[in-house]
Write a protein that holds these residues in place. Sequence first.
Motif, mmCIF file in Angstrom:
data_model
loop_
_atom_site.group_PDB
_atom_site.id
_atom_site.type_symbol
_atom_site.label_atom_id
_atom_site.label_comp_id
_atom_site.label_asym_id
_atom_site.label_seq_id
_atom_site.Cartn_x
_atom_site.Cartn_y
_atom_site.Cartn_z
ATOM 1 N N THR A 146 0.823 -1.208 0.000
ATOM 2 C CA THR A 146 0.000 0.000 0.000
ATOM 3 C C THR A 146 0.852 1.251 0.000
ATOM 4 O O THR A 146 0.351 2.337 -0.298
ATOM 5 N N HIS A 147 2.141 1.122 0.362
ATOM 6 C CA HIS A 147 3.037 2.267 0.424
ATOM 7 C C HIS A 147 4.345 1.959 -0.300
ATOM 8 O O HIS A 147 4.783 0.807 -0.360
ATOM 9 N N LEU A 148 4.963 2.990 -0.821
ATOM 10 C CA LEU A 148 6.317 2.909 -1.343
ATOM 11 C C LEU A 148 7.257 3.336 -0.227
ATOM 12 O O LEU A 148 7.070 4.403 0.375
ATOM 13 N N PHE A 149 8.244 2.520 0.066
ATOM 14 C CA PHE A 149 9.197 2.807 1.131
ATOM 15 C C PHE A 149 10.524 3.246 0.532
ATOM 16 O O PHE A 149 11.102 2.547 -0.303
ATOM 17 N N ILE A 150 10.998 4.410 0.957
ATOM 18 C CA ILE A 150 12.329 4.891 0.599
ATOM 19 C C ILE A 150 13.004 5.280 1.905
ATOM 20 O O ILE A 150 12.690 6.317 2.486
ATOM 21 N N ASP A 151 13.882 4.421 2.383
ATOM 22 C CA ASP A 151 14.446 4.577 3.718
ATOM 23 C C ASP A 151 13.306 4.683 4.728
ATOM 24 O O ASP A 151 12.452 3.813 4.790
ATOM 25 N N ALA A 152 13.250 5.777 5.491
ATOM 26 C CA ALA A 152 12.208 5.918 6.503
ATOM 27 C C ALA A 152 10.957 6.611 5.971
ATOM 28 O O ALA A 152 9.999 6.833 6.711
ATOM 29 N N VAL A 153 10.941 6.945 4.693
ATOM 30 C CA VAL A 153 9.804 7.647 4.093
ATOM 31 C C VAL A 153 8.781 6.640 3.581
ATOM 32 O O VAL A 153 9.142 5.652 2.926
ATOM 33 N N ARG A 154 7.513 6.907 3.859
ATOM 34 C CA ARG A 154 6.409 6.068 3.386
ATOM 35 C C ARG A 154 5.488 6.940 2.536
ATOM 36 O O ARG A 154 4.970 7.948 3.011
ATOM 37 N N ILE A 155 5.265 6.519 1.278
ATOM 38 C CA ILE A 155 4.418 7.285 0.372
ATOM 39 C C ILE A 155 3.262 6.395 -0.078
ATOM 40 O O ILE A 155 3.499 5.296 -0.603
ATOM 41 N N PRO A 156 2.020 6.812 0.115
ATOM 42 C CA PRO A 156 0.889 5.990 -0.349
ATOM 43 C C PRO A 156 0.982 5.725 -1.849
ATOM 44 O O PRO A 156 1.221 6.631 -2.641
ATOM 45 N N ARG A 157 0.785 4.458 -2.245
ATOM 46 C CA ARG A 157 0.917 4.079 -3.648
ATOM 47 C C ARG A 157 -0.293 4.450 -4.498
ATOM 48 O O ARG A 157 -0.223 4.426 -5.719
ATOM 49 N N ASP A 158 -1.402 4.766 -3.861
ATOM 50 C CA ASP A 158 -2.677 4.892 -4.566
ATOM 51 C C ASP A 158 -2.606 5.773 -5.808
ATOM 52 O O ASP A 158 -3.192 5.464 -6.847
ATOM 53 N N LYS A 159 -1.882 6.888 -5.724
ATOM 54 C CA LYS A 159 -1.850 7.839 -6.839
ATOM 55 C C LYS A 159 -0.546 7.811 -7.634
ATOM 56 O O LYS A 159 -0.390 8.575 -8.577
ATOM 57 N N LEU A 160 0.390 6.962 -7.260
ATOM 58 C CA LEU A 160 1.734 7.063 -7.832
ATOM 59 C C LEU A 160 1.838 6.585 -9.275
ATOM 60 O O LEU A 160 2.644 7.105 -10.044
ATOM 61 N N ALA A 161 1.066 5.575 -9.657
ATOM 62 C CA ALA A 161 1.166 5.024 -11.010
ATOM 63 C C ALA A 161 0.159 5.687 -11.936
ATOM 64 O O ALA A 161 -0.956 6.035 -11.534
ATOM 65 N N GLY A 162 0.564 5.873 -13.186
ATOM 66 C CA GLY A 162 -0.320 6.485 -14.167
ATOM 67 C C GLY A 162 -1.525 5.609 -14.463
ATOM 68 O O GLY A 162 -1.521 4.405 -14.211
ATOM 69 N N ARG A 163 -2.569 6.226 -15.015
ATOM 70 C CA ARG A 163 -3.776 5.494 -15.402
ATOM 71 C C ARG A 163 -4.207 5.981 -16.773
ATOM 72 O O ARG A 163 -4.193 7.181 -17.047
ATOM 73 N N SER A 164 -4.615 5.040 -17.604
ATOM 74 C CA SER A 164 -5.087 5.398 -18.933
ATOM 75 C C SER A 164 -6.475 6.010 -18.841
ATOM 76 O O SER A 164 -7.149 5.900 -17.816
ATOM 77 N N ARG A 165 -6.907 6.632 -19.913
ATOM 78 C CA ARG A 165 -8.277 7.118 -19.981
ATOM 79 C C ARG A 165 -9.211 5.928 -20.191
ATOM 80 O O ARG A 165 -8.838 4.951 -20.844
ATOM 81 N N PRO A 166 -10.423 5.951 -19.618
ATOM 82 C CA PRO A 166 -11.337 4.818 -19.741
ATOM 83 C C PRO A 166 -11.566 4.437 -21.196
ATOM 84 O O PRO A 166 -11.783 5.294 -22.053
ATOM 85 N N GLY A 167 -11.493 3.155 -21.469
ATOM 86 C CA GLY A 167 -11.689 2.656 -22.823
ATOM 87 C C GLY A 167 -11.684 1.148 -22.824
ATOM 88 O O GLY A 167 -11.573 0.496 -21.772
ATOM 89 N N ARG A 168 -11.767 0.571 -23.983
ATOM 90 C CA ARG A 168 -11.886 -0.884 -24.115
ATOM 91 C C ARG A 168 -10.698 -1.617 -23.517
ATOM 92 O O ARG A 168 -10.848 -2.704 -22.942
ATOM 93 N N PHE A 169 -9.502 -1.046 -23.642
ATOM 94 C CA PHE A 169 -8.302 -1.737 -23.172
ATOM 95 C C PHE A 169 -7.658 -1.031 -21.969
ATOM 96 O O PHE A 169 -6.488 -1.270 -21.678
ATOM 97 N N SER A 170 -8.420 -0.200 -21.270
ATOM 98 C CA SER A 170 -7.836 0.571 -20.174
ATOM 99 C C SER A 170 -7.340 -0.327 -19.046
ATOM 100 O O SER A 170 -6.332 -0.018 -18.400
ATOM 101 N N HIS A 171 -8.021 -1.458 -18.773
ATOM 102 C CA HIS A 171 -7.577 -2.339 -17.691
ATOM 103 C C HIS A 171 -6.209 -2.950 -18.015
ATOM 104 O O HIS A 171 -5.404 -3.201 -17.117
ATOM 105 N N ILE A 172 -5.933 -3.179 -19.302
ATOM 106 C CA ILE A 172 -4.628 -3.709 -19.699
ATOM 107 C C ILE A 172 -3.562 -2.627 -19.598
ATOM 108 O O ILE A 172 -2.462 -2.850 -19.072
#
Length: 286
Positions: A146-172
């Motif tokens: 749920t978090h990215l760990f960099i030494d003692a820093v914890r960053i929530p992963r929820d928003k870190l990765a990009g997301r495609s625009r909704p479409g037929r192949f967006s889940h891929i």
Amino acid sequence: MEALSDQFLEFHPNHGTNISLDHSGTQATRVESFANGVCFSKDPLKPGEIFLIEIEEKELGWCGHLRIGLTAWDPNSLEVVPEYSIPDLMELGDSWVFAITRNHNKVTEEADVQEAGRRLGRGEEEEEVQGGRGNNTKPKTFFTDTHLFIDAVRIPRDKLAGRSRPGRFSHILDDLYRTNTLPPTARRSRIGVLYVPKSKDTADMHIVINGEDMGASAKGIPSTRPLYAVVDVFAATKSVRIVQVEYGFSSLQTLCRKAIQKHIVHRMAIDWLQLPEALKHYCKYE
């Protein structure tokens, strides 16, 4: 250590001459040419606080991509914003900027590392810097942590990765962003910068691409002065927007989104749910 950020991140009104900000101050677009696109965070970053942006628009015909880093210069003190972050801003001193490329954005931790606040990537030269896992000592488990760990820093992963625009192949496509399979310079990629305290007076700068730490791209940065994020909307990168990362307890809106997304396979299925249109839009696009 987890950065408890209560500030709404924006771009500073003092920016390159070719930059136009939207009304919220969170999207920066280069309106012409390929240079004069240097932007800064409106406020200095806190230790462990990530300044995360998403590539909104690209422009064909230019060589080069986004550049991102940190500076100890207060943007208000700059009468003229440098035309380029590399080398112009770097030559002013107290600035550390990394040029993002399609490949080889990781930095090594042995022979190629330079100390005393020296940047490890330099313009297009960082094409030769590759390998290394950085200081992220946690196992690479993109789909469970749920978090990215960099030494003692914890960053929530929820928003870190990009997301495609909704479409037929967006889940891929979403899986390709989460596993960092797509080039970091692709549209919808999310790239962030932060500094991790290493001692009372120094810190390391880290670049995070789609949820993966690229390692310490600059070491021994003096952290006694406020440090501002630098984003150079350069060449093939035409427009970027700030992604607000939630630390601590998630908002009710975010909790609702997570619960809904957990029970669907494809984002287009959200249209079939009996939900308010505003909530549907938020679940599909965030």
